[in-house]
Scaffold this active site. Sequence first.
Site, short mmCIF file in Angstrom:
data_model
loop_
_atom_site.label_atom_id
_atom_site.label_comp_id
_atom_site.label_asym_id
_atom_site.label_seq_id
_atom_site.Cartn_x
_atom_site.Cartn_y
_atom_site.Cartn_z
N CYS A 2 -11.15 22.87 40.89
CA CYS A 2 -9.79 22.58 40.43
C CYS A 2 -8.83 22.68 41.61
CB CYS A 2 -9.29 23.53 39.34
SG CYS A 2 -10.37 23.60 37.92
N ARG A 27 -11.25 18.23 44.63
CA ARG A 27 -11.67 19.51 44.05
C ARG A 27 -12.04 19.39 42.58
NH1 ARG A 27 -10.13 23.70 47.28
NH2 ARG A 27 -10.35 25.12 45.53
N TRP A 74 -11.69 20.54 37.25
CA TRP A 74 -13.15 20.40 37.20
C TRP A 74 -13.58 21.41 36.14
CZ3 TRP A 74 -17.37 23.68 38.06
CH2 TRP A 74 -18.61 23.03 38.19
N ASN A 100 -7.30 28.06 38.83
CA ASN A 100 -8.57 27.65 39.42
C ASN A 100 -9.45 28.89 39.48
OD1 ASN A 100 -10.64 26.66 41.07
ND2 ASN A 100 -9.51 27.08 42.95
N GLY A 101 -10.62 28.83 38.87
CA GLY A 101 -11.51 29.99 38.87
C GLY A 101 -12.09 30.19 37.49
N GLU A 486 -32.32 16.76 52.21
CA GLU A 486 -30.94 16.29 52.24
C GLU A 486 -30.84 14.83 51.77
OE1 GLU A 486 -28.16 17.54 52.32
OE2 GLU A 486 -26.78 16.02 53.03
N LYS A 490 -28.64 13.58 48.58
CA LYS A 490 -27.62 12.51 48.64
C LYS A 490 -27.85 11.49 47.54
CE LYS A 490 -25.29 14.03 50.47
NZ LYS A 490 -25.34 15.30 51.07
N GLU A 493 -27.04 12.93 43.98
CA GLU A 493 -25.62 13.20 43.77
C GLU A 493 -24.82 11.96 43.41
OE1 GLU A 493 -24.66 15.22 47.64
OE2 GLU A 493 -23.47 16.47 46.31
N HIS A 509 -50.68 18.75 46.95
CA HIS A 509 -50.86 19.95 46.12
C HIS A 509 -50.19 19.80 44.75
CE1 HIS A 509 -52.79 22.02 49.41
NE2 HIS A 509 -51.79 21.63 50.21
N LYS A 608 -15.74 18.66 45.33
CA LYS A 608 -15.98 18.86 46.77
C LYS A 608 -16.11 20.33 47.12
CE LYS A 608 -16.40 17.30 50.92
NZ LYS A 608 -17.76 16.80 51.19
O1 M6R Z 1 -18.34 23.49 51.31
P1 M6R Z 1 -19.78 23.95 51.35
O2 M6R Z 1 -20.50 23.42 52.53
O3 M6R Z 1 -19.90 25.44 51.24
O4 M6R Z 1 -20.43 23.33 50.06
C1 M6R Z 1 -21.76 23.60 49.71
C2 M6R Z 1 -22.26 22.64 48.68
O5 M6R Z 1 -21.50 22.73 47.49
C3 M6R Z 1 -22.19 21.19 49.17
O6 M6R Z 1 -22.91 21.04 50.35
C4 M6R Z 1 -22.73 20.22 48.11
O7 M6R Z 1 -24.11 20.40 47.95
C5 M6R Z 1 -22.39 18.79 48.53
N1 M6R Z 1 -21.89 18.07 47.41
C6 M6R Z 1 -23.53 18.06 49.13
O8 M6R Z 1 -23.27 16.73 49.35
#
Ligand code: M6R
Length: 613
Positions: A2, A27, A74, A100-101, A486, A490, A493, A509, A608
């Site tokens: 948020c 956010r 969010w 926020n929280g 990674e 990607k 996501e 395995h 984010k």
């Molecule tokens: O801001 P941070 O690097 O601490 O965030 C960690 C994860 O939330 C962040 O890397 C998330 O996995 C991304 N959406 C990946 O693309």
Amino acid sequence: MCGITGYIGTREAWPILIEGLRRLEYRGYDSAGAALVNNGSLSVYKAKGKVADLESAAADKDRSGTAGIAHTRWATHGEPNTANAHPHLSPSGRLAIVHNGIIENYATIKSRLRQEGYEFKSTTDTEVLVYLIEYLMQKHGKGLLEAVQSALAEVVGAYAIALADRDDPDMLIAARKSSPLVIGIGDGEFYIASDVSPIAGCTDKVVYMEDGEIAIMRRGEPLKIVDLKNVECRHEVRPVPENIGLAGKDGFAHFMLKEIHEQPDCIIDCMRGRVDGPLGTVRLSAVTENKERLSAARRFVIVACGTSWHAGLIGKQYIETFCHVPVEVAYASEFRYSNPVIDSSDVVIAISQSGETADTLAAIELAKSKGAFIYGICNVVGSSIARATDTGSYIHVGPEIGVASTKAFTGQVAVLLLLALNLAEAMGTMKPETYHATVKALMEIPDKMREVLKSDKVIAGLSRTFTYAHNFIYLGRGFSYPVALEGALKLKEISYIHAEGYPAAEMKHGPIALIDAEMPVVFIATKNAMYEKVLSNVQEIKARKGRVLAVVTAGDKVVSSIADDVLEVPETLECLEPLIVSIPLQLLAYHIAVCKGKDVDRPRNLAKSVTVE
Ligand code: M6R
């Protein structure tokens, strides 16, 4: 998550609040709202969806007022709809709050207030907090500030809040615990925001609020900060960090694509002032200033989440290979609840793009309490993690707006490499010729990244042939294994295709049972020490009719003759391959998501900055 904005001053608040929300939309973006204080009334506007939806919803309404608070959400408690959107009003409608929280004990407080006859309009934890504040005012005769202090002393959890009072239009109140909040101080005006970006360009003076602080912003008076016991807190006014502001897409269709293409320049910025090309050496000020403490570490523990955790897996290999010190990599969310055996002989490296990830912050606090020395690797200057660590290095890749992290990943890998190289040189654990050769090869990476980026159009074309897939497997070994993880992250996501990363040899395995002609398998099969082994793994997949897309070293003929599709990358040292191999995987995920018509920069259910546990 948020995003919160607030304004009190002499100008119209609405455009400032909306512009601030736009900058914070990374956010959270499932609903948005604002409350304006004007002539003894509170006007509240809310909309499900993005900030643009809020603007449309309020377009024909009276939006005048020189004080207000706003929020982009969010969802944590309660589905994303207008009723659950912030701001939430107190029972009488006198107070408006944005939050926020997470208030963890909201259910207990809610049932107590229900017994007192209160009825709630939303299913959020936030509404409970503003009800509690007004309850304390009405039933216990407290003033607003005192009621806020008592309510915050009672709640368990994390919060950054901003409060407006219909009956006191010259004041806003803000408070923080474990969720970020920044106050901007202008000429007769105050700004409130979850990070500095909405404040940049409005004033150059900011105060980063600390946990347990409550800020009172009264028109015509200086900023006052007190704690929950009403003891006044000293606060430091700092300049707004450079290069903060609303980033543009610079002609790219999405921020993510722009950020992928920025990576060569990001690596240059990351090396600037740290790498001496002619000498082939690396100097990080954090290492210079803490050489003895870092060299004496018996063990490094890397804590991070998501993409940053993947960078940490690569960092482990750098530090263990170059410095010969054991490294553990922990998910920050697990670390904090795992009773970690950690003491003052350990150095904890916390990696976070945003510098606000709640799990990573909590891991840092735990490690600190056990005496460990904390080294931060962050992107956002002045963020909570950057301030909570003993020392650290910024990755300097500029604002990352796309929710899927790209340039921050390569920036983190680059800084981890610099850290390991600098430390290895200080500790004498690396042969000088290997050290200098690695630095020299690193300096060639930006040009090699540019080379890889030229395949953008080819990857876009190839991506169209993968939109049928419901599953993907990504395989790599050694330094390429975290890159496979990674790549899979990607894809899932932003395209919502299920994808898994594995060490290539682990395939046999179990996961090999999934292979059929429908299953795309992305191999990282570059020419390195693992090449022959990976080649066997490719053959194992082809023998079961899997569809192989291989990332290979330019000129490779062997894997290319077996794989269905190949993407070439320039040759480099094995330890530097993650910096260039991750780019085709980022582009692949991006183009598949675009082909599937997904909102690449704002994927569903994500945000984010994850400032909740
Ligand atoms: O801001 P941070 O690097 O601490 O965030 C960690 C994860 O939330 C962040 O890397 C998330 O996995 C991304 N959406 C990946 O693309």
